[in-house]
Design a protein around this motif. Structure first.
Motif, PDB file in Angstrom:
ATOM      1  N   GLY A 162      -5.232   0.415  -7.392  1.00 44.10           N
ATOM      2  CA  GLY A 162      -6.648   0.780  -7.419  1.00 44.10           C
ATOM      3  C   GLY A 162      -7.176   0.857  -8.841  1.00 44.10           C
ATOM      4  N   ARG A 163      -6.384   1.427  -9.725  1.00 45.59           N
ATOM      5  CA  ARG A 163      -6.795   1.519 -11.130  1.00 45.59           C
ATOM      6  C   ARG A 163      -6.806   0.144 -11.799  1.00 45.59           C
ATOM      7  NH1 ARG A 163      -3.776   6.145 -10.398  1.00 45.59           N
ATOM      8  NH2 ARG A 163      -1.930   5.423 -11.499  1.00 45.59           N
ATOM      9  N   ARG A 201       0.819  -1.214   0.000  1.00 44.68           N
ATOM     10  CA  ARG A 201       0.000   0.000   0.000  1.00 44.68           C
ATOM     11  C   ARG A 201       0.851   1.262   0.000  1.00 44.68           C
ATOM     12  NH1 ARG A 201      -5.501   0.248   2.394  1.00 44.68           N
ATOM     13  NH2 ARG A 201      -6.403  -1.764   1.924  1.00 44.68           N
ATOM     14  N   ASP A 240      -2.136   3.529  -5.477  1.00 45.60           N
ATOM     15  CA  ASP A 240      -2.872   4.240  -6.530  1.00 45.60           C
ATOM     16  C   ASP A 240      -2.999   3.415  -7.799  1.00 45.60           C
ATOM     17  OD1 ASP A 240      -3.187   6.382  -4.847  1.00 45.60           O
ATOM     18  OD2 ASP A 240      -1.567   7.559  -5.725  1.00 45.60           O
ATOM     19  N   ILE A 241      -1.887   2.910  -8.286  1.00 49.16           N
ATOM     20  CA  ILE A 241      -1.926   2.136  -9.531  1.00 49.16           C
ATOM     21  C   ILE A 241      -2.706   0.844  -9.338  1.00 49.16           C
ATOM     22  CG2 ILE A 241       0.280   0.934  -9.227  1.00 49.16           C
ATOM     23  CD1 ILE A 241      -1.124   2.230 -12.548  1.00 49.16           C
ATOM     24  N   SER A 253       2.388   1.354  -3.943  1.00 51.66           N
ATOM     25  CA  SER A 253       1.697   1.286  -5.230  1.00 51.66           C
ATOM     26  C   SER A 253       0.171   1.213  -5.108  1.00 51.66           C
ATOM     27  CB  SER A 253       2.230   0.105  -6.032  1.00 51.66           C
ATOM     28  OG  SER A 253       2.226  -1.068  -5.259  1.00 51.66           O
TER      29      SER A 253
END
Length: 91
Positions: free
Chosen positions: A24-25, A16, A21-22, A19
């Motif tokens: 989550g996408r 967490r 953010d990526i 990475s």
């Protein structure tokens, strides 16, 4: 035409702090294509009070794919004592 076994799971493993953010996408795209039940993403998918290691082992045994995301700080992330998490065999 490619078919997908809807009972198979995709396991996303990441840190967490490195990475989120990526991931989550990636998660959003995977659930859009395969459905939410087919994708496992860390603590958000572990029931409260579950035995963490046992639950992870159970999910991994059901997975067809394990996606490991290694971000730019993966080697450097430390615990609260300042030790690299990578050096902790139970991490």
């Amino acid at each position: 035409m490619t078919t997908y076994d809807s009972s198979a799971k995709i396991f996303i493993s990441y840190r967490r702090a490195d990475s989120a953010d990526i991931c989550g996408r990636i998660y959003d795209r995977l659930i859009k294509h395969f459905g939410e039940a087919a994708v496992f993403k860390d603590v958000d998918d572990i029931p409260f009070g579950a035995d963490f290691p046992r639950h992870i082992e159970t999910i991994l045994a059901q997975c067809a794919v394990m996606l490991v995301v290694i971000g730019p700080r993966w080697l450097e992330i430390t615990d609260t004592e300042g030790r690299r998490r990578l050096d902790d065999p139970s991490d």
